[in-house]
Design a protein around this motif. Sequence first.
Motif, mmCIF file in Angstrom:
data_model
loop_
_atom_site.group_PDB
_atom_site.id
_atom_site.type_symbol
_atom_site.label_atom_id
_atom_site.label_comp_id
_atom_site.label_asym_id
_atom_site.label_seq_id
_atom_site.Cartn_x
_atom_site.Cartn_y
_atom_site.Cartn_z
ATOM 1 N N LEU A 140 0.815 -1.217 0.000
ATOM 2 C CA LEU A 140 0.000 0.000 0.000
ATOM 3 C C LEU A 140 0.844 1.261 0.000
ATOM 4 O O LEU A 140 0.375 2.329 -0.386
ATOM 5 C CB LEU A 140 -0.930 0.004 1.228
ATOM 6 C CG LEU A 140 -1.884 -1.192 1.334
ATOM 7 C CD1 LEU A 140 -2.737 -1.081 2.591
ATOM 8 C CD2 LEU A 140 -2.766 -1.298 0.103
ATOM 9 N N ALA A 141 2.099 1.162 0.430
ATOM 10 C CA ALA A 141 2.979 2.328 0.461
ATOM 11 C C ALA A 141 3.629 2.577 -0.891
ATOM 12 O O ALA A 141 4.305 3.588 -1.081
ATOM 13 C CB ALA A 141 4.058 2.137 1.530
ATOM 14 N N ASN A 142 3.420 1.653 -1.833
ATOM 15 C CA ASN A 142 4.086 1.765 -3.130
ATOM 16 C C ASN A 142 3.106 1.502 -4.271
ATOM 17 O O ASN A 142 3.392 0.746 -5.190
ATOM 18 C CB ASN A 142 5.269 0.779 -3.173
ATOM 19 C CG ASN A 142 6.197 1.044 -4.349
ATOM 20 O OD1 ASN A 142 6.248 2.149 -4.889
ATOM 21 N ND2 ASN A 142 6.929 0.023 -4.762
ATOM 22 N N GLY A 143 1.927 2.136 -4.193
ATOM 23 C CA GLY A 143 0.957 2.035 -5.288
ATOM 24 C C GLY A 143 0.374 0.661 -5.492
ATOM 25 O O GLY A 143 0.052 0.280 -6.625
ATOM 26 N N GLU A 144 0.233 -0.135 -4.425
ATOM 27 C CA GLU A 144 -0.355 -1.476 -4.476
ATOM 28 C C GLU A 144 0.388 -2.404 -5.443
ATOM 29 O O GLU A 144 -0.227 -3.212 -6.148
ATOM 30 C CB GLU A 144 -1.845 -1.417 -4.822
ATOM 31 C CG GLU A 144 -2.682 -0.688 -3.791
ATOM 32 C CD GLU A 144 -4.172 -0.855 -4.004
ATOM 33 O OE1 GLU A 144 -4.556 -1.481 -5.014
ATOM 34 O OE2 GLU A 144 -4.942 -0.363 -3.164
ATOM 35 N N VAL A 145 1.715 -2.297 -5.435
ATOM 36 C CA VAL A 145 2.530 -3.199 -6.252
ATOM 37 C C VAL A 145 2.549 -4.575 -5.586
ATOM 38 O O VAL A 145 2.796 -4.670 -4.375
ATOM 39 C CB VAL A 145 3.976 -2.657 -6.383
ATOM 40 C CG1 VAL A 145 4.853 -3.660 -7.123
ATOM 41 C CG2 VAL A 145 3.973 -1.320 -7.103
ATOM 42 N N SER A 180 -14.527 -11.258 7.660
ATOM 43 C CA SER A 180 -13.867 -12.295 6.868
ATOM 44 C C SER A 180 -13.160 -11.647 5.677
ATOM 45 O O SER A 180 -13.757 -10.848 4.960
ATOM 46 C CB SER A 180 -14.905 -13.305 6.376
ATOM 47 O OG SER A 180 -14.312 -14.300 5.597
ATOM 48 N N GLY A 181 -11.871 -11.961 5.489
ATOM 49 C CA GLY A 181 -11.100 -11.373 4.394
ATOM 50 C C GLY A 181 -10.229 -10.205 4.816
ATOM 51 O O GLY A 181 -9.502 -9.652 3.983
ATOM 52 N N ASN A 182 -10.266 -9.806 6.103
ATOM 53 C CA ASN A 182 -9.407 -8.713 6.588
ATOM 54 C C ASN A 182 -7.953 -9.166 6.699
ATOM 55 O O ASN A 182 -7.673 -10.336 6.970
ATOM 56 C CB ASN A 182 -9.882 -8.209 7.948
ATOM 57 C CG ASN A 182 -11.110 -7.313 7.863
ATOM 58 O OD1 ASN A 182 -11.623 -6.877 8.872
ATOM 59 N ND2 ASN A 182 -11.595 -7.040 6.661
ATOM 60 N N THR A 183 -7.030 -8.217 6.482
ATOM 61 C CA THR A 183 -5.592 -8.488 6.589
ATOM 62 C C THR A 183 -5.051 -7.907 7.890
ATOM 63 O O THR A 183 -5.371 -6.771 8.252
ATOM 64 C CB THR A 183 -4.833 -7.861 5.403
ATOM 65 O OG1 THR A 183 -5.341 -8.402 4.182
ATOM 66 C CG2 THR A 183 -3.339 -8.148 5.491
ATOM 67 N N PHE A 184 -4.228 -8.693 8.578
ATOM 68 C CA PHE A 184 -3.540 -8.240 9.785
ATOM 69 C C PHE A 184 -2.045 -8.180 9.499
ATOM 70 O O PHE A 184 -1.486 -9.101 8.889
ATOM 71 C CB PHE A 184 -3.797 -9.189 10.958
ATOM 72 C CG PHE A 184 -5.220 -9.207 11.427
ATOM 73 C CD1 PHE A 184 -5.673 -8.268 12.342
ATOM 74 C CD2 PHE A 184 -6.118 -10.158 10.955
ATOM 75 C CE1 PHE A 184 -6.990 -8.268 12.778
ATOM 76 C CE2 PHE A 184 -7.428 -10.172 11.385
ATOM 77 C CZ PHE A 184 -7.869 -9.225 12.293
ATOM 78 N N THR A 185 -1.393 -7.083 9.917
ATOM 79 C CA THR A 185 0.051 -6.927 9.712
ATOM 80 C C THR A 185 0.686 -6.368 10.981
ATOM 81 O O THR A 185 -0.010 -5.880 11.879
ATOM 82 C CB THR A 185 0.355 -5.963 8.543
ATOM 83 O OG1 THR A 185 -0.076 -4.638 8.916
ATOM 84 C CG2 THR A 185 -0.326 -6.391 7.266
ATOM 85 N N SER A 186 2.030 -6.440 11.034
ATOM 86 C CA SER A 186 2.732 -5.712 12.081
ATOM 87 C C SER A 186 2.574 -4.221 11.786
ATOM 88 O O SER A 186 2.334 -3.821 10.644
ATOM 89 C CB SER A 186 4.199 -6.129 12.128
ATOM 90 O OG SER A 186 4.765 -6.083 10.830
ATOM 91 N N GLN A 187 2.730 -3.389 12.795
ATOM 92 C CA GLN A 187 2.373 -1.978 12.649
ATOM 93 C C GLN A 187 3.180 -1.249 11.579
ATOM 94 O O GLN A 187 2.685 -0.338 10.931
ATOM 95 C CB GLN A 187 2.536 -1.263 14.000
ATOM 96 C CG GLN A 187 1.391 -1.581 14.948
ATOM 97 C CD GLN A 187 1.433 -0.719 16.182
ATOM 98 O OE1 GLN A 187 2.041 -1.097 17.169
ATOM 99 N NE2 GLN A 187 0.810 0.444 16.133
ATOM 100 N N GLY A 188 4.407 -1.645 11.354
ATOM 101 C CA GLY A 188 5.227 -0.937 10.368
ATOM 102 C C GLY A 188 4.963 -1.349 8.941
ATOM 103 O O GLY A 188 5.325 -0.636 8.002
ATOM 104 N N ALA A 189 4.320 -2.515 8.732
ATOM 105 C CA ALA A 189 4.120 -3.037 7.368
ATOM 106 C C ALA A 189 2.792 -2.550 6.803
ATOM 107 O O ALA A 189 1.743 -2.782 7.394
ATOM 108 C CB ALA A 189 4.143 -4.568 7.397
ATOM 109 N N ARG A 190 2.840 -1.883 5.664
ATOM 110 C CA ARG A 190 1.622 -1.408 5.001
ATOM 111 C C ARG A 190 1.326 -2.312 3.807
ATOM 112 O O ARG A 190 1.572 -1.974 2.659
ATOM 113 C CB ARG A 190 1.769 0.042 4.568
ATOM 114 C CG ARG A 190 1.875 1.035 5.722
ATOM 115 C CD ARG A 190 1.675 2.444 5.227
ATOM 116 N NE ARG A 190 0.366 2.592 4.588
ATOM 117 C CZ ARG A 190 0.077 3.570 3.725
ATOM 118 N NH1 ARG A 190 0.995 4.467 3.395
ATOM 119 N NH2 ARG A 190 -1.124 3.649 3.183
ATOM 120 N N MET A 191 0.812 -3.498 4.095
ATOM 121 C CA MET A 191 0.512 -4.475 3.052
ATOM 122 C C MET A 191 -0.879 -5.050 3.265
ATOM 123 O O MET A 191 -1.358 -5.123 4.398
ATOM 124 C CB MET A 191 1.556 -5.597 3.047
ATOM 125 C CG MET A 191 2.909 -5.156 2.502
ATOM 126 S SD MET A 191 4.033 -6.516 2.219
ATOM 127 C CE MET A 191 4.551 -6.858 3.880
#
Length: 540
Positions: free
Chosen positions: A132-137, A223-234
Amino acid sequence: PIGLESQHKGIVDLVTCEAVYFTGEKGDKIVRTTDMPDKMKQDMEARRLVLVETVGNVDEELGEWMIMNDFPNQLPPPELLKNAIRRATISRKFVPVFMGAAYKNSGVQSLLDGVIDYLPNPTQKDNFALDLANGEVPTLLVPEPKKPFVALAFKLEEGKFGQLTYIRVYQGSIKRGDTIKNVNLDRVIKVPRLVKMHANEMEEINEIGPGEICSMFGVDCFSGNTFTSQGARMSMTSMFVPEPVMSLSITTKNKDHSTNFSKALARFQKEDPTFRVKMDPESNQTIISGMGELHLDIYVERMRREYNVDAVTGKPNVAYRETISSFTEFQHTHKKQTGGAGQYAKVCGNLDSLSVEGDNHANQFSNETIGGSIPPQFMEACRKGFVDACEKGPLVGQPVVGVKMVVNDGGAHSVDSSDLAFRTATAHAFRDAFQKSGPIVLEPIMKVEIQVPLEFQGAIIGGINRRKGIVVNTEGQDDYVTITCEVPLTAMFGYSTDLRSATQGKGEFTMEYKEHKPVTRDVLTTLMEEYQKKRQEKEK
């Protein structure tokens, strides 16, 4: 299978050439033997030959072995065949099918062994997330515990301790008490209890790593939500969710149950993205929408069983759509003079049809004005007027799809023109032009696969023809035939009951949405008459 129904004792493994017997009260004691009756042995050898040929057609390594080793006089050893099935399965060219029976859990162990033998481990499958930080690459996720944490919530369950969220970890790891982020809802949460599920038993764990599945308690998500560590915008790519094809009005028999009724609908929407709930602004009814009659029936039954809510459903509403079939130019002037400032807007342009094949139902609005005939600040109002008009078509009151509206000229007044004037003018221009553009109504067509014993084939095909269906393919195997056909959804209501009656309970069918197609002239007339009748009743 070794024996059928109450005489069922085990299965024959075509890979290892063994008879597998499931003994014990719960089928948990397994006996493998190469001893079997001659008739069963002959049948097994013939079917194993078919299996080897099928896998050899999709796996190059096994195919070369067959050429070099005098096949079929010499058959591959079990380990070679097992490896070939694994390669073909991972490359998605082959689907292993296992035999079993719910009676005494027969075949469950073989199925679990097959998961280990034939499905890829986490390192053998490339999974991607959107950066998400790089144009959804698309970014490759690496199953390493020290990488930033990325996981997907794929299932929700209501338990005695609250919502139980099943997650699959794709990258990194988490421990109990860690802080993670729900990317979709933009919420930061502290990891509560982590458990591994073994059927209905829970095992408390402190940490979960990549490639593993676990459950979390008390996490509010969908259902379908993404969980990440706080620094990762993915974010994991969302799965394809088809549009609903059937709707029912629903209400409770007892008004005292309205709280549980609302809770049930909210939970079901979280669990299943194909289940939708909305309020009809005209009738003030609650409308539930889904992928078919059975889909909605299951949720009504779950509401009664899990929430003690007796619900009453109304007549099914089919997701019809309206569109046009020809090109038309339009010119519309909106004038309204009151005591103060009036309203003035003029729009000119054309309507044309777009393809509505499959799920492509999008509309388009295009601004092709030259020289500022319509001031730029009013173009957004024109687009909103177009969107407003597409929400409810003039034929049967259903959404308009597959239409392109081009505005290429117009006029404005220095005092009387406003956003409201241009929005109203565009909506009226669209409705007038729509009626002159060969308007048609589209209905959902379902792809239906019916499996019945061969003796009932004629009766079933006759029934499909009576329901205005088109038989696309018939494929026979042993004593059963699979009939693939395309049938309007309106004709499929109550089909499960009719199929059971016509086949002595031996037939079954699956149904999925395929596309929207124009309705026949007689159906269009009936729909228009019903719509006009409803409008007249509401106006009284």
